[in-house]
Design a protein around this motif. Structure first.
Motif, PDB file in Angstrom:
ATOM      1  N   THR A 165       0.839  -1.195   0.000  1.00  0.00           N
ATOM      2  CA  THR A 165       0.000   0.000   0.000  1.00  0.00           C
ATOM      3  C   THR A 165       0.876   1.247   0.000  1.00  0.00           C
ATOM      4  OG1 THR A 165      -0.096   0.196   2.406  1.00  0.00           O
ATOM      5  CG2 THR A 165      -1.771  -1.213   1.343  1.00  0.00           C
ATOM      6  N   LYS A 166       0.253   2.356  -0.343  1.00  0.00           N
ATOM      7  CA  LYS A 166       0.974   3.634  -0.321  1.00  0.00           C
ATOM      8  C   LYS A 166       1.435   3.954   1.104  1.00  0.00           C
ATOM      9  CE  LYS A 166       0.383   8.467  -1.577  1.00  0.00           C
ATOM     10  NZ  LYS A 166      -0.554   9.486  -2.072  1.00  0.00           N
ATOM     11  N   GLN A 167       0.613   3.610   2.088  1.00  0.00           N
ATOM     12  CA  GLN A 167       0.986   3.850   3.487  1.00  0.00           C
ATOM     13  C   GLN A 167       2.208   3.019   3.887  1.00  0.00           C
ATOM     14  OE1 GLN A 167      -0.304   6.172   5.715  1.00  0.00           O
ATOM     15  NE2 GLN A 167       1.503   5.550   6.863  1.00  0.00           N
ATOM     16  N   GLN A 168       2.262   1.765   3.444  1.00  0.00           N
ATOM     17  CA  GLN A 168       3.428   0.932   3.737  1.00  0.00           C
ATOM     18  C   GLN A 168       4.692   1.533   3.111  1.00  0.00           C
ATOM     19  OE1 GLN A 168       1.613  -2.724   2.253  1.00  0.00           O
ATOM     20  NE2 GLN A 168       2.173  -3.713   4.188  1.00  0.00           N
ATOM     21  N   LEU A 169       4.577   2.007   1.882  1.00  0.00           N
ATOM     22  CA  LEU A 169       5.716   2.642   1.214  1.00  0.00           C
ATOM     23  C   LEU A 169       6.168   3.855   2.007  1.00  0.00           C
ATOM     24  CD1 LEU A 169       7.650   2.856  -1.219  1.00  0.00           C
ATOM     25  CD2 LEU A 169       5.893   4.257  -2.329  1.00  0.00           C
ATOM     26  N   HIS A 170       5.217   4.648   2.464  1.00  0.00           N
ATOM     27  CA  HIS A 170       5.537   5.831   3.271  1.00  0.00           C
ATOM     28  C   HIS A 170       6.258   5.425   4.559  1.00  0.00           C
ATOM     29  CE1 HIS A 170       5.138   9.834   4.940  1.00  0.00           C
ATOM     30  NE2 HIS A 170       4.595   9.314   6.018  1.00  0.00           N
ATOM     31  N   TYR A 188       8.058   2.719   5.077  1.00  0.00           N
ATOM     32  CA  TYR A 188       9.401   2.253   4.744  1.00  0.00           C
ATOM     33  C   TYR A 188      10.346   3.426   4.489  1.00  0.00           C
ATOM     34  CZ  TYR A 188       7.670  -2.550   4.254  1.00  0.00           C
ATOM     35  OH  TYR A 188       7.126  -3.781   4.481  1.00  0.00           O
ATOM     36  N   THR A 189       9.866   4.441   3.793  1.00  0.00           N
ATOM     37  CA  THR A 189      10.734   5.589   3.522  1.00  0.00           C
ATOM     38  C   THR A 189      11.043   6.359   4.808  1.00  0.00           C
ATOM     39  OG1 THR A 189       8.828   6.929   2.860  1.00  0.00           O
ATOM     40  CG2 THR A 189      10.071   5.864   1.111  1.00  0.00           C
ATOM     41  N   LYS A 190      10.087   6.388   5.743  1.00  0.00           N
ATOM     42  CA  LYS A 190      10.355   7.037   7.029  1.00  0.00           C
ATOM     43  C   LYS A 190      11.421   6.279   7.812  1.00  0.00           C
ATOM     44  CE  LYS A 190       7.254   8.937   9.583  1.00  0.00           C
ATOM     45  NZ  LYS A 190       6.057   9.222  10.388  1.00  0.00           N
ATOM     46  N   LEU A 191      11.413   4.948   7.706  1.00  0.00           N
ATOM     47  CA  LEU A 191      12.427   4.147   8.399  1.00  0.00           C
ATOM     48  C   LEU A 191      13.836   4.493   7.918  1.00  0.00           C
ATOM     49  CD1 LEU A 191      10.794   0.610   8.535  1.00  0.00           C
ATOM     50  CD2 LEU A 191      11.289   2.103  10.480  1.00  0.00           C
ATOM     51  N   LEU A 192      13.945   4.881   6.661  1.00  0.00           N
ATOM     52  CA  LEU A 192      15.260   5.218   6.107  1.00  0.00           C
ATOM     53  C   LEU A 192      15.830   6.504   6.683  1.00  0.00           C
ATOM     54  CD1 LEU A 192      14.645   4.296   2.368  1.00  0.00           C
ATOM     55  CD2 LEU A 192      15.942   3.010   4.068  1.00  0.00           C
ATOM     56  N   THR A 193      14.997   7.311   7.344  1.00  0.00           N
ATOM     57  CA  THR A 193      15.490   8.558   7.921  1.00  0.00           C
ATOM     58  C   THR A 193      15.937   8.388   9.370  1.00  0.00           C
ATOM     59  OG1 THR A 193      13.291   9.266   8.635  1.00  0.00           O
ATOM     60  CG2 THR A 193      13.986   9.914   6.413  1.00  0.00           C
ATOM     61  N   LEU A 194      15.747   7.188   9.924  1.00  0.00           N
ATOM     62  CA  LEU A 194      16.184   6.924  11.297  1.00  0.00           C
ATOM     63  C   LEU A 194      17.705   6.866  11.373  1.00  0.00           C
ATOM     64  CD1 LEU A 194      13.771   4.033  12.329  1.00  0.00           C
ATOM     65  CD2 LEU A 194      13.616   6.434  13.003  1.00  0.00           C
ATOM     66  N   ILE A 195      18.227   7.136  12.556  1.00  0.00           N
ATOM     67  CA  ILE A 195      19.661   6.981  12.734  1.00  0.00           C
ATOM     68  C   ILE A 195      20.010   5.501  12.565  1.00  0.00           C
ATOM     69  CG2 ILE A 195      19.911   9.028  14.182  1.00  0.00           C
ATOM     70  CD1 ILE A 195      20.010   7.171  16.618  1.00  0.00           C
TER      71      ILE A 195
END
Length: 57
Positions: free
Chosen positions: A31-36, A38-45
């Motif tokens: 889903t678009k929410q899942q993609l969102h 996943y991309t937020k996880l990439l901004t974590l330290i």
């Protein structure tokens, strides 16, 4: 007057149609929410990314 030596390849773009988040999510089968998410996880330290990856939370 036209310049016959003008590089026309610079005018063209190989990416004629940009993909939307919805398009990308559909291609991945999520889903678009899942993609969102996943991309937020990439901004974590990196340490938090490792914890999520190892499910140590």
């Amino acid at each position: 007057m036209s310049n016959q030596y003008r590089d026309k390849s610079a005018e063209s773009n190989n990416f004629t149609q940009q993909k939307t988040q919805t398009n990308i999510a559909q291609e991945l089968g999520i889903t678009k929410q899942q993609l969102h998410n996943y991309t937020k996880l990439l901004t974590l330290i990196p340490e938090l990314q490792d914890m999520v990856e190892d499910q140590e939370f």
